[in-house]
Each structure stands twice: as C-alpha cells, then as structure tokens.
Design a protein around this motif. Structure first.
Motif, PDB file in Angstrom:
ATOM      1  N   LEU A   1      42.158   5.715  35.047  1.00 42.96           N
ATOM      2  CA  LEU A   1      42.622   4.453  34.440  1.00 42.96           C
ATOM      3  C   LEU A   1      41.572   3.360  34.548  1.00 42.96           C
ATOM      4  O   LEU A   1      41.421   2.531  33.661  1.00 42.96           O
ATOM      5  CB  LEU A   1      43.928   3.983  35.098  1.00 42.96           C
ATOM      6  CG  LEU A   1      45.183   4.694  34.604  1.00 42.96           C
ATOM      7  CD1 LEU A   1      46.369   4.400  35.515  1.00 42.96           C
ATOM      8  CD2 LEU A   1      45.510   4.310  33.171  1.00 42.96           C
ATOM      9  N   GLU A   2      40.839   3.375  35.653  1.00 46.99           N
ATOM     10  CA  GLU A   2      39.851   2.317  35.833  1.00 46.99           C
ATOM     11  C   GLU A   2      38.727   2.378  34.806  1.00 46.99           C
ATOM     12  O   GLU A   2      38.045   1.386  34.560  1.00 46.99           O
ATOM     13  CB  GLU A   2      39.306   2.359  37.256  1.00 46.99           C
ATOM     14  CG  GLU A   2      40.089   1.394  38.113  1.00 46.99           C
ATOM     15  CD  GLU A   2      40.020   1.698  39.597  1.00 46.99           C
ATOM     16  OE1 GLU A   2      39.251   2.602  39.999  1.00 46.99           O
ATOM     17  OE2 GLU A   2      40.761   1.020  40.337  1.00 46.99           O
ATOM     18  N   LYS A   3      38.587   3.556  34.180  1.00 49.19           N
ATOM     19  CA  LYS A   3      37.492   3.682  33.205  1.00 49.19           C
ATOM     20  C   LYS A   3      37.937   3.364  31.770  1.00 49.19           C
ATOM     21  O   LYS A   3      37.109   3.355  30.867  1.00 49.19           O
ATOM     22  CB  LYS A   3      36.942   5.127  33.255  1.00 49.19           C
ATOM     23  CG  LYS A   3      36.153   5.410  34.516  1.00 49.19           C
ATOM     24  CD  LYS A   3      35.446   6.765  34.387  1.00 49.19           C
ATOM     25  CE  LYS A   3      35.291   7.435  35.739  1.00 49.19           C
ATOM     26  NZ  LYS A   3      35.702   8.848  35.742  1.00 49.19           N
ATOM     27  N   VAL A   4      39.225   3.147  31.630  1.00 46.09           N
ATOM     28  CA  VAL A   4      39.761   2.953  30.270  1.00 46.09           C
ATOM     29  C   VAL A   4      39.169   1.722  29.591  1.00 46.09           C
ATOM     30  O   VAL A   4      38.984   0.697  30.209  1.00 46.09           O
ATOM     31  CB  VAL A   4      41.293   2.791  30.357  1.00 46.09           C
ATOM     32  CG1 VAL A   4      41.842   2.086  29.123  1.00 46.09           C
ATOM     33  CG2 VAL A   4      41.938   4.147  30.504  1.00 46.09           C
ATOM     34  N   SER A   5      38.836   1.879  28.296  1.00 46.88           N
ATOM     35  CA  SER A   5      38.248   0.720  27.627  1.00 46.88           C
ATOM     36  C   SER A   5      39.023   0.288  26.384  1.00 46.88           C
ATOM     37  O   SER A   5      38.699  -0.724  25.771  1.00 46.88           O
ATOM     38  CB  SER A   5      36.788   1.011  27.264  1.00 46.88           C
ATOM     39  OG  SER A   5      36.758   2.074  26.342  1.00 46.88           O
ATOM     40  N   ASP A   6      40.000   1.085  25.952  1.00 47.30           N
ATOM     41  CA  ASP A   6      40.818   0.550  24.850  1.00 47.30           C
ATOM     42  C   ASP A   6      42.271   1.030  24.974  1.00 47.30           C
ATOM     43  O   ASP A   6      42.601   1.889  25.785  1.00 47.30           O
ATOM     44  CB  ASP A   6      40.210   0.869  23.477  1.00 47.30           C
ATOM     45  CG  ASP A   6      40.217   2.353  23.178  1.00 47.30           C
ATOM     46  OD1 ASP A   6      41.200   3.027  23.521  1.00 47.30           O
ATOM     47  OD2 ASP A   6      39.213   2.832  22.596  1.00 47.30           O
ATOM     48  N   LEU A   7      43.109   0.453  24.125  1.00 45.39           N
ATOM     49  CA  LEU A   7      44.556   0.682  24.225  1.00 45.39           C
ATOM     50  C   LEU A   7      44.936   2.131  23.925  1.00 45.39           C
ATOM     51  O   LEU A   7      45.885   2.673  24.486  1.00 45.39           O
ATOM     52  CB  LEU A   7      45.307  -0.259  23.281  1.00 45.39           C
ATOM     53  CG  LEU A   7      45.354  -1.716  23.753  1.00 45.39           C
ATOM     54  CD1 LEU A   7      45.766  -2.649  22.614  1.00 45.39           C
ATOM     55  CD2 LEU A   7      46.322  -1.888  24.920  1.00 45.39           C
TER      56      LEU A   7
END
Ligand code: DAH
Length: 340
Positions: free
Chosen positions: A16-22
């Motif tokens: 989750l910490e690497k997520v960059s878009d919805l």
C-alpha cells in the motif's frame, strides 16, 4: 495461522505504501479484502482451528483488517486531494484579462409609475387585469355607448385594421371585457398602450398609455368615486393636493366629470406653469357607468351601479418626474434612463 496473518498484514501495508494512483489502490483492496482476497481466504480456514484458538485468531484477523482498511482510507484521502489539486491547477482561469464593465439597466419611469399606480389601487382592493391592444370596434366604441357619428370613430383619429378591428384608442374597452367575463360585483384597474392618430411633438405621440379603473356593485355612488380618486391623488402626489371635478361628457358615463389637481409646481399658489390658476388641468376623466353600458355587458342596471375613471399615465409620469418631452419616455436612451 497467526504467522500467516501477520505476513499478510505486513505485506499489505508494504504494498500500500507504494501505491501511486486510485486504480492501484482499488486493486490492492480487492487483493487483500475482496471476496477472494488473501485475508478473506485465510479466515475461511478458521473452522479448522482448535475452538480455543478461534477467538484469538479472529481478534487478530479483525485488527489486521482494520489496519489495512485504515491505511487504504488514508491513502485514498491523500490521492483524492492530489487529483483535486491537479484539476484546479488545470482549470485555472486568467482573471487578469480586462473587459467592458457590465452596465445595469434602469427602470423606465413610465413603468415605475404604472407599478406605483398598480400597488396603490391593489392596496385599495382593486384587481389588476390586462386587455389586448388590438380591439374590436364593438368593445372600443359600440358597447361603450359611443354614437355612430362620434368624432373619435373617424378614420383620421383611429388606426383601423379592418372594419371590425382597430388599435384601441383608450383602455375603456377593458371595462367591457371585464364586465362580460366576470360580471358584477367588480373592482378592476388596467394599464396599457393606447393609440390615436397624432403628430409627434413634445407632448403628443400616436402611442401613449392609459390606466382605466372600474367599480361595479350595489349602491355605488358618485361619493364613492370622489372619495376613491381623492385618496388616490393624495397618495400619488402628496397630502396637500386638492382636486376639482368639472362636469364633462363621455358616452360611457352619466354623469361624467374631468378632474383637475393642484398645480404641482406651485401647489395651488399660482405660477407661470399653471397660468396663475393654481390648477393642473384634466388629470383624468371619470363618471358613473352609463346604465346602457352595464346592460350591454349583461349586468342588471336596476340592481347595480358603478363608477369608472381613465387617465393618461404618460402625463402623470412627466409631471411626477419633471420630464418635459414625452418622446424621452419611449426612446429608451440609457443616458436618459440612468437618471432615474
Ligand atoms: N376613455 C377616456 C379617454 O380616453 C377616459 C375616461 C373617461 C375613462 C371617463 C373612463 C371614464 O373610464 O369614466 O379620454
């Protein structure tokens, strides 16, 4: 099983910490928490556990689920905020560009007068109605008891459309329409455009405006007429205003009168404006409705009586606002209108 849960939890947080878009965020939500998600699948095996272990593992699974959900929600907030920022950035408009100032219109003093008169009469119990500018000869003349040879019927005075239709020469035909449509008792006023053949100058125009009033009821008398008009004139021009009723003739009223009011310029003292008479002449025409007119409209003239009045509202406006040329009322020149 506890280890498995721990691993899933940590894995989820890391990813989750690497997520960059919805979209990525939603994919991860499904991956862990969805119907076939990792956490969900593990929980399905709970049944195989020792019953003593179950509540402990259950509690742990719940807290991991909660942790993942909270993480997702906080990342979602952050991403939403970023998306909004980018959109606002893109939609920025250049407010430094200059353009001409919007100019607001002004109420034409004639319209202001009509509205004032309507307010005044409605406060006295009158209803405002409208009538058409193209009228029948029947309503404009015949039903108003106008003799066949009356000069106002002449083609040099009236704009005829054909034998039966004309541009109304006064607002009095609205009386006929009101009585035919509504019967007695009745208390109406009606303002609008009227037309007569006339050369244009500073006080004349082939198109002008009138306001008509009509009251029909049992026991209506000339005293009611005078009282009503006196109140109206004092309200409109001020309490110091005097009135004078001069006998006159109109085909549709009997008796008939013309009403003069104190000269506005000198309030009756006598000045150049009023030729030192103290009176402003012919503000309006009025009278008791002719029984024949009532009968023409199907109203029993034995039972009912009525009074009527008609006035030119262009003149009233000019007097009230100190305007010396009737044409100014119709030209809609902003330089003129802005003064009011
Ligand atoms: N219709 C008349 C005119 O144009 C004005 C008038 C006089 C109207 C007497 C009335 C009335 O209702 O009773 O000169």
């Amino acid at each position: 099983m506890k280890e498995k849960l721990d691993k899933i939890g940590q894995g989820a947080i890391k990813e989750l910490e690497k997520v960059s878009d919805l979209k990525e965020l939603e994919d991860l939500r499904v991956k862990y928490l969805g119907k076939r998600g990792k956490l969900t699948l593990v929980l399905r095996d709970m049944g195989k556990l020792d019953p003593k272990e179950r509540p402990i593992v259950g509690q742990m699974a719940n807290s991991i689920r909660k942790e993942i959900e909270e993480k997702i929600s906080s990342i979602k907030d952050k991403l939403d905020e970023e998306v909004k920022k980018i959109r606002l950035e893109k939609e920025k408009i250049d407010i430094t560009m200059t353009r001409e100032k919007t100019r607001l219109g002004h109420k034409n003093p004639l319209i202001a007068t009509i509205e004032e008169l309507e307010d005044l009469f409605t406060s006295m119990g009158f209803t405002v109605i409208e009538g058409p500018e193209i009228e029948t000869v029947e309503n404009n003349f015949d039903a108003l008891n106008t003799p066949a040879n009356h000069p106002s019927r002449d083609h040099s005075d009236t704009f005829y459309i054909n034998e039966d239709l004309l541009l109304r020469t006064h607002t009095s035909p609205v009386q006929i329409r009101a009585m035919k449509e509504m019967g007695a008792p009745l208390r109406i006023i009606s303002a609008g455009r009227t037309f007569r053949f006339d050369d244009v100058d500073d006080t004349h125009s082939p198109m002008f405006h009138q306001l008509e009033g009509l009251v029909v009821d049992e026991n209506v008398s000339m005293a009611n007429l005078i009282h009503t008009l006196d109140i109206f004139i004092k309200e409109l021009f001020g309490a110091g205003m005097k009135t004078r009723y001069r006998p006159h003739h109109f085909p549709f009223t009997e008796p008939s009168a013309e009403v003069d009011v104190s000269c506005i310029s000198c309030m009756g003292q006598g000045c150049e404006q009023c030729n030192y008479t103290g009176w402003d002449m012919e503000l309006l025409g009025c009278g008791m409705v002719h029984p024949q007119v009532l009968e023409n409209c199907g109203i029993d003239s034995e039972k009912y009586t009525g009074f009527a009045f008609g006035m030119g509202i262009d003149r009233i406006t000019m007097v009230k606002y100190g305007i010396n040329d009737i044409r100014l009322l119709f030209e809609n020149d902003n330089r003129f209108l802005q003064q009011f």
